[in-house]
Design a protein around this motif. Structure first.
Motif, mmCIF file in Angstrom:
data_model
loop_
_atom_site.group_PDB
_atom_site.id
_atom_site.type_symbol
_atom_site.label_atom_id
_atom_site.label_comp_id
_atom_site.label_asym_id
_atom_site.label_seq_id
_atom_site.Cartn_x
_atom_site.Cartn_y
_atom_site.Cartn_z
ATOM 1 N N LEU A 106 2.228 -9.784 25.869
ATOM 2 C CA LEU A 106 1.854 -8.591 26.629
ATOM 3 C C LEU A 106 0.668 -7.890 25.982
ATOM 4 N N VAL A 107 0.731 -7.665 24.679
ATOM 5 C CA VAL A 107 -0.342 -6.953 23.977
ATOM 6 C C VAL A 107 -1.642 -7.761 24.020
ATOM 7 N N CYS A 108 -1.575 -9.066 23.807
ATOM 8 C CA CYS A 108 -2.790 -9.905 23.852
ATOM 9 C C CYS A 108 -3.446 -9.842 25.225
ATOM 10 N N ALA A 109 -2.645 -9.876 26.277
ATOM 11 C CA ALA A 109 -3.201 -9.798 27.633
ATOM 12 C C ALA A 109 -3.757 -8.396 27.910
ATOM 13 N N ALA A 110 -3.073 -7.366 27.428
ATOM 14 C CA ALA A 110 -3.512 -5.982 27.661
ATOM 15 C C ALA A 110 -4.827 -5.684 26.954
ATOM 16 N N VAL A 111 -4.996 -6.198 25.759
ATOM 17 C CA VAL A 111 -6.204 -5.939 24.975
ATOM 18 C C VAL A 111 -7.455 -6.454 25.697
ATOM 19 N N ARG A 112 -7.322 -7.507 26.454
ATOM 20 C CA ARG A 112 -8.464 -8.081 27.172
ATOM 21 C C ARG A 112 -8.826 -7.317 28.445
ATOM 22 N N CYS A 113 -8.006 -6.356 28.837
ATOM 23 C CA CYS A 113 -8.262 -5.594 30.066
ATOM 24 C C CYS A 113 -9.165 -4.406 29.780
ATOM 25 N N PRO A 114 -10.126 -4.130 30.664
ATOM 26 C CA PRO A 114 -11.042 -3.008 30.446
ATOM 27 C C PRO A 114 -10.484 -1.658 30.886
ATOM 28 N N PHE A 115 -9.227 -1.599 31.260
ATOM 29 C CA PHE A 115 -8.603 -0.355 31.724
ATOM 30 C C PHE A 115 -7.403 -0.017 30.846
ATOM 31 N N ASP A 116 -6.962 1.239 30.906
ATOM 32 C CA ASP A 116 -5.815 1.693 30.118
ATOM 33 C C ASP A 116 -4.517 1.188 30.735
ATOM 34 N N ILE A 117 -3.581 0.831 29.865
ATOM 35 C CA ILE A 117 -2.262 0.380 30.307
ATOM 36 C C ILE A 117 -1.239 1.126 29.473
ATOM 37 N N ASP A 118 -0.356 1.856 30.145
ATOM 38 C CA ASP A 118 0.695 2.607 29.459
ATOM 39 C C ASP A 118 2.045 1.981 29.752
ATOM 40 N N ILE A 119 2.922 2.048 28.772
ATOM 41 C CA ILE A 119 4.309 1.638 28.952
ATOM 42 C C ILE A 119 5.140 2.909 28.877
ATOM 43 N N VAL A 120 6.001 3.102 29.869
ATOM 44 C CA VAL A 120 6.858 4.280 29.912
ATOM 45 C C VAL A 120 8.286 3.819 29.647
ATOM 46 N N SER A 121 8.897 4.427 28.646
ATOM 47 C CA SER A 121 10.271 4.109 28.277
ATOM 48 C C SER A 121 11.140 5.349 28.501
ATOM 49 N N LYS A 122 12.262 5.138 29.152
ATOM 50 C CA LYS A 122 13.221 6.216 29.421
ATOM 51 C C LYS A 122 12.593 7.377 30.183
ATOM 52 N N GLY A 123 11.531 7.099 30.923
ATOM 53 C CA GLY A 123 10.903 8.092 31.774
ATOM 54 C C GLY A 123 10.099 9.159 31.059
ATOM 55 N N LYS A 124 10.028 9.102 29.736
ATOM 56 C CA LYS A 124 9.323 10.176 29.036
ATOM 57 C C LYS A 124 8.510 9.748 27.831
ATOM 58 N N ILE A 125 8.699 8.539 27.335
ATOM 59 C CA ILE A 125 7.966 8.072 26.167
ATOM 60 C C ILE A 125 6.834 7.168 26.640
ATOM 61 N N PHE A 126 5.593 7.562 26.354
ATOM 62 C CA PHE A 126 4.424 6.790 26.758
ATOM 63 C C PHE A 126 3.841 6.077 25.542
ATOM 64 N N ILE A 127 3.663 4.757 25.666
ATOM 65 C CA ILE A 127 3.117 3.930 24.594
ATOM 66 C C ILE A 127 1.911 3.169 25.151
ATOM 67 N N ASP A 128 0.876 3.034 24.359
ATOM 68 C CA ASP A 128 -0.290 2.235 24.738
ATOM 69 C C ASP A 128 0.094 0.754 24.657
ATOM 70 N N ALA A 129 -0.047 0.031 25.758
ATOM 71 C CA ALA A 129 0.331 -1.391 25.793
ATOM 72 C C ALA A 129 -0.576 -2.253 24.928
ATOM 73 N N LYS A 130 -1.669 -1.697 24.418
ATOM 74 C CA LYS A 130 -2.583 -2.452 23.566
ATOM 75 C C LYS A 130 -2.234 -2.304 22.084
ATOM 76 N N SER A 131 -1.125 -1.624 21.801
ATOM 77 C CA SER A 131 -0.682 -1.383 20.429
ATOM 78 C C SER A 131 0.565 -2.209 20.131
ATOM 79 N N ILE A 132 0.447 -3.224 19.286
ATOM 80 C CA ILE A 132 1.601 -4.064 18.964
ATOM 81 C C ILE A 132 2.688 -3.250 18.269
ATOM 82 N N LEU A 133 2.311 -2.330 17.389
ATOM 83 C CA LEU A 133 3.323 -1.502 16.718
ATOM 84 C C LEU A 133 4.043 -0.607 17.715
ATOM 85 N N GLY A 134 3.300 -0.059 18.660
ATOM 86 C CA GLY A 134 3.921 0.780 19.684
ATOM 87 C C GLY A 134 4.891 -0.009 20.539
ATOM 88 N N VAL A 135 4.476 -1.186 20.975
ATOM 89 C CA VAL A 135 5.329 -2.014 21.834
ATOM 90 C C VAL A 135 6.573 -2.464 21.076
#
Length: 77
Positions: free
Chosen positions: A19-48
């Motif tokens: 997921l992170v490798c594919a997200a890093v190649r995208c020129p747009f922002d990708i957020d992951i939302v967990s439990k409806g309130k925690i936002f993580i950058d999908a380009k961050s392996i530590l965050g994911v």
């Protein structure tokens, strides 16, 4: 521009890396939302890797990349 909200599940470290490798190649922002309130950058392996893998996760992004869509199709719930 395409706005997308997709539900995925990351079952293991390999899925997180894909997921992170594919997200890093995208020129747009990708957020992951967990439990409806925690936002993580999908380009961050530590965050994911810090997310609860038991819960389905929501991806939010504005854009389209065929390779990225192919990776998240394999993670879809």
């Amino acid at each position: 521009m395409t706005t997308a909200n997709k539900t995925i599940k990351i079952n293991d470290v390999e899925a997180a890396k894909k997921l992170v490798c594919a997200a890093v190649r995208c020129p747009f922002d990708i957020d992951i939302v967990s439990k409806g309130k925690i936002f993580i950058d999908a380009k961050s392996i530590l965050g994911v890797l810090s997310l609860d893998v038991e819960e389905p996760l929501e991806l939010k992004y504005d854009g389209y990349d065929e390779d990225f869509e192919s990776v998240i199709a394999g993670l879809a719930c």
